[in-house]
Design an enzyme around this catalytic site. Structure first.
Site, PDB file in Angstrom:
ATOM      1  N   ASP A 199       3.493   2.202  -4.779  1.00  0.00           N
ATOM      2  CA  ASP A 199       2.637   3.045  -5.614  1.00  0.00           C
ATOM      3  C   ASP A 199       2.407   2.258  -6.894  1.00  0.00           C
ATOM      4  O   ASP A 199       3.318   2.089  -7.702  1.00  0.00           O
ATOM      5  CB  ASP A 199       3.325   4.373  -5.902  1.00  0.00           C
ATOM      6  CG  ASP A 199       2.552   5.246  -6.886  1.00  0.00           C
ATOM      7  OD1 ASP A 199       1.516   4.795  -7.428  1.00  0.00           O
ATOM      8  OD2 ASP A 199       2.995   6.378  -7.150  1.00  0.00           O
ATOM      9  N   VAL A 200       1.195   1.744  -7.081  1.00  0.00           N
ATOM     10  CA  VAL A 200       0.952   0.813  -8.180  1.00  0.00           C
ATOM     11  C   VAL A 200       1.099   1.471  -9.544  1.00  0.00           C
ATOM     12  O   VAL A 200       1.227   0.774 -10.562  1.00  0.00           O
ATOM     13  CB  VAL A 200      -0.440   0.157  -8.075  1.00  0.00           C
ATOM     14  CG1 VAL A 200      -0.535  -0.706  -6.828  1.00  0.00           C
ATOM     15  CG2 VAL A 200      -1.554   1.196  -8.133  1.00  0.00           C
ATOM     16  N   ASP A 214       0.868  -1.174   0.000  1.00  0.00           N
ATOM     17  CA  ASP A 214       0.000   0.000   0.000  1.00  0.00           C
ATOM     18  C   ASP A 214       0.907   1.227   0.000  1.00  0.00           C
ATOM     19  O   ASP A 214       2.125   1.108   0.210  1.00  0.00           O
ATOM     20  CB  ASP A 214      -0.915   0.008   1.237  1.00  0.00           C
ATOM     21  CG  ASP A 214      -2.227   0.736   0.979  1.00  0.00           C
ATOM     22  OD1 ASP A 214      -2.168   1.947   0.696  1.00  0.00           O
ATOM     23  OD2 ASP A 214      -3.296   0.110   1.043  1.00  0.00           O
ATOM     24  N   TYR A 230     -13.455   7.047 -13.108  1.00  0.00           N
ATOM     25  CA  TYR A 230     -13.521   5.773 -12.394  1.00  0.00           C
ATOM     26  C   TYR A 230     -14.172   4.701 -13.251  1.00  0.00           C
ATOM     27  O   TYR A 230     -13.661   3.586 -13.368  1.00  0.00           O
ATOM     28  CB  TYR A 230     -14.308   5.978 -11.094  1.00  0.00           C
ATOM     29  CG  TYR A 230     -14.401   4.747 -10.227  1.00  0.00           C
ATOM     30  CD1 TYR A 230     -13.330   4.343  -9.439  1.00  0.00           C
ATOM     31  CD2 TYR A 230     -15.567   3.990 -10.186  1.00  0.00           C
ATOM     32  CE1 TYR A 230     -13.413   3.221  -8.626  1.00  0.00           C
ATOM     33  CE2 TYR A 230     -15.662   2.873  -9.376  1.00  0.00           C
ATOM     34  CZ  TYR A 230     -14.593   2.491  -8.602  1.00  0.00           C
ATOM     35  OH  TYR A 230     -14.676   1.370  -7.803  1.00  0.00           O
ATOM     36  N   THR A 263     -17.143   0.331   2.863  1.00  0.00           N
ATOM     37  CA  THR A 263     -15.713   0.586   2.994  1.00  0.00           C
ATOM     38  C   THR A 263     -15.515   2.091   3.122  1.00  0.00           C
ATOM     39  O   THR A 263     -16.400   2.877   2.771  1.00  0.00           O
ATOM     40  CB  THR A 263     -14.935   0.076   1.770  1.00  0.00           C
ATOM     41  OG1 THR A 263     -15.317   0.849   0.616  1.00  0.00           O
ATOM     42  CG2 THR A 263     -15.202  -1.399   1.509  1.00  0.00           C
ATOM     43  N   LYS A 310     -12.452   1.234 -14.604  1.00  0.00           N
ATOM     44  CA  LYS A 310     -12.943  -0.077 -14.179  1.00  0.00           C
ATOM     45  C   LYS A 310     -13.456  -0.892 -15.362  1.00  0.00           C
ATOM     46  O   LYS A 310     -13.352  -2.130 -15.368  1.00  0.00           O
ATOM     47  CB  LYS A 310     -14.025   0.084 -13.116  1.00  0.00           C
ATOM     48  CG  LYS A 310     -13.494   0.637 -11.792  1.00  0.00           C
ATOM     49  CD  LYS A 310     -12.367  -0.225 -11.230  1.00  0.00           C
ATOM     50  CE  LYS A 310     -11.946   0.217  -9.845  1.00  0.00           C
ATOM     51  NZ  LYS A 310     -10.876  -0.647  -9.279  1.00  0.00           N
TER      52      LYS A 310
END
Length: 252
Positions: free
Chosen positions: A65-66, A39, A157, A192, A161
């Protein structure tokens, strides 16, 4: 004795300090996995690693950091050095931006695409040599119900996705005979931190809940159980699929 579904396997989880990420890491540990949890939030990451270690699981925590290819290379090197193997990759890291097409700022668009879409691709690209060497590996990429249907908002977003959904499918075809299964998970309204503020703003009305046939939000552990299914041999003939965990939201 109960069979541990991930016994002897090594799993890498991104976005591990989020609600679904934490639930997945803890479930995988209970199922016998050796874990690499990652993370950008380092303090919560260390705390999670300590909790998992206290229960007897083997775990490595690494900042990631992806959206950075360099970060991915460093993490995969650490996986190779510590475990010499990787059997499961769970791409959970993600961010959200809610404005629609006209109100989305270019810098916000670029960041959402970099994390959600590019980050998923970079993860598979960096991890695939170790996953192929496993001969029985699984990749689970996190999309969303908003990667399946439109909402009239969240332009960046939703674009990211939707891309994850088809990226997963094309990777599934590419690696179907190379020992790696690739599937996507599509959560609906899940309690979440990412969406809790929105649910709070909706108050008693909660239209997102009312649109869900089961009339409730899902729990992080319910999504984690779906991810576990795709990670283990219970899903050995499942690849290129979309596992929707949404209480029926997209059924109508």
């Amino acid at each position: 004795m109960t069979r541990l579904r991930l016994d002897g396997r090594t799993a890498l989880i991104t976005g591990a300090t989020g609600g679904i990420g934490t639930a997945t890491a803890e479930l995988f540990a209970r199922e016998g996995a050796r874990l690499v949890i990652t993370d950008v939030a380092e303090e919560p990451l260390r705390a999670l690693a300590h909790r998992i270690e206290a229960r007897g699981a083997e775990v490595v925590a690494a900042r990631l950091d992806v959206s950075s290819a360099r970060d991915w290379d460093e993490v995969i090197t650490a996986v190779r050095d510590r475990f010499a193997a990787l059997d499961v990759l769970v791409n959970l890291a993600g961010i959200v931006d809610w404005p629609g097409v006209e109100d989305t700022r270019e810098e916000a668009w670029d960041r959402v695409i970099a994390v959600n879409q590019k980050g998923t691709w970079l993860g598979m690209k960096a991890a695939m040599p170790l996953l192929r060497a496993s001969g029985n590996a699984s990749v689970i990429n996190t999309s969303s119900v908003l990667g399946l249907v439109g909402s009239g908002a969240a332009a960046a977003y939703q674009a990211s996705k939707g891309a994850v959904r088809l990226l997963s499918k094309t990777a599934a075809v590419e690696y179907a005979q190379r020992g790696v299964r690739v599937n996507s998970v599509h959560p609906g309204v899940i309690t979440t931190p990412m969406i809790q503020d929105i649910l709070d703003e909706q108050g008693d009305e909660q239209p997102d809940i009312r649109r869900t046939p089961m009339r409730r939000a899902g729990r992080a552990d319910e999504v984690a159980s779906a991810i576990l299914f795709l990670a283990c041999d219970d899903s050995s003939f499942v690849t290129g699929s979309e596992l929707v965990v949404d209480g029926g939201l997209t059924a109508h």
